[in-house]
Design an enzyme around this catalytic site. Sequence first.
Site, PDB file in Angstrom:
ATOM      1  N   CYS A  87       0.833  -1.206   0.000  1.00 62.42           N
ATOM      2  CA  CYS A  87       0.000   0.000   0.000  1.00 62.42           C
ATOM      3  C   CYS A  87       0.867   1.255   0.000  1.00 62.42           C
ATOM      4  CB  CYS A  87      -0.980  -0.042   1.174  1.00 62.42           C
ATOM      5  SG  CYS A  87      -2.313   1.162   1.036  1.00 62.42           S
ATOM      6  N   HIS A 223      -3.502  -5.506   1.173  1.00 58.78           N
ATOM      7  CA  HIS A 223      -2.806  -5.747   2.442  1.00 58.78           C
ATOM      8  C   HIS A 223      -2.765  -7.236   2.784  1.00 58.78           C
ATOM      9  CE1 HIS A 223      -2.378  -1.601   4.116  1.00 58.78           C
ATOM     10  NE2 HIS A 223      -3.326  -1.363   3.232  1.00 58.78           N
ATOM     11  N   GLU A 225      -1.139  -8.643   5.122  1.00 58.20           N
ATOM     12  CA  GLU A 225      -1.098  -8.837   6.577  1.00 58.20           C
ATOM     13  C   GLU A 225      -2.499  -8.840   7.184  1.00 58.20           C
ATOM     14  OE1 GLU A 225      -0.541  -6.040   5.101  1.00 58.20           O
ATOM     15  OE2 GLU A 225      -1.227  -4.334   6.290  1.00 58.20           O
TER      16      GLU A 225
END
Lengths: 266, 157
Positions: A87, A223, A225
Amino acid sequence: MKIAVVQFPGTNCEHETLVAARSAGLSGEIFRWNRPAEELSSFDGYIIPGGFSYQDRLRAGAIASKEPVMDALREEAEEGKPIIGICNGFQILVEAGLLPGLGGVDAALASNVMVSKGEIVRRGFYCAWTTLRHEAPPRRCSGSFLLEVGELVRMPLAHAEGNLVTVDPDLMARLNEDHQVVFRYCNEAGEVDPEYPVNINGSLENVAGICNPEGNVLGMMPHPERSSFAWQLQPTDPGKSVGDMEAPGPGRRIFESMKRYIEVRR
Amino acid sequence: MKIKLRVWLKIPDAEAATVKNTLRRRMGYESVLEDLGRERLWSIDVDDGVDDPMDLARRLARDLVNENKESYRASVGSVEFEGGYVPVRVGLHIEDGEAVSALKRLRDRLGFEMVRGVERSVVWKLALSSPDPQRTAEEIAEGLLINPHKDFYEIMT
């Protein structure tokens, strides 16, 4: 295998990114941008996480790209060490010229423009789950080292400026030919549609992630994560699991890929 | 006819301070960049038949300027800058969604049917002590202020 999660002022995903990396078997620490840059050389890989470095002042990623730590990362990239920008990390890598890595600042991540049936239906910040189709051959890129061509990965995104644009009419042909397009936005069947809601931000050819020519530097807007554990998935996702808090989610494949890339490189 | 609104913050401008700091501390302009300021510039294309363009400018400013934190200066036609700095105008060469939204808002919701177009840009005011300030301003614009894949710049001297 020790990685540095590089934190700039305004970064806000460093902790969950480190947790996700650890869940894949990497060790590491958060590396603040104002530490002596030469300390970076003791790490095996690097992640620039998401957030709003310098509050997106001037434009997303522009100010962070001028920090000395980025010169040090450029040197580590030239050594072949893996770098993943997520990002805002992707935006920083583009502004620093590390991606697509063809010699200068070769592209921009502009404001999102959502187009449906030829009309602009929405602009700006957008937060949603998305499906990515892996486009590169296996082992082409550090952050997707373990993924097969056509493999689908679900993860969320949240950004206002992820729309890849360029004034170079040949750029996309070069990226496609060299397999530098790593991820494209697609629907859940893996089909790429150039319009919203599949192309979620108006990016050229649905590009969601690219790597440098050498393959060790990856930038991606979504993302990983945020889908590294099964409990993070949407309630409707068949892979969602709340019983085992350590059960892997699809995003973990990015961090496992980085780990495997480091192992092979040794 | 074009109405120009120069808009600047009357509270401290953190973005300008960050850009100045980056240029001076990270990009080698410490000895030549004396100061840096920032303004937004709205260029509003209106029907030629408007009777009192300065009054219209004041009414447009009620939407485009937040007077709690911003000041503005209106002009018709060309815009003139004070001396002592190099004004560098930066705008998008791709479609500017905020300008499109402003045009729709002014015409469709606020009743300014005489407004034909809205253009938005930022003017960076660079106080430079280099032998060739214009060349230095070009370097700064290309080195930091723009990403050429979406932005353009012009030196407004």
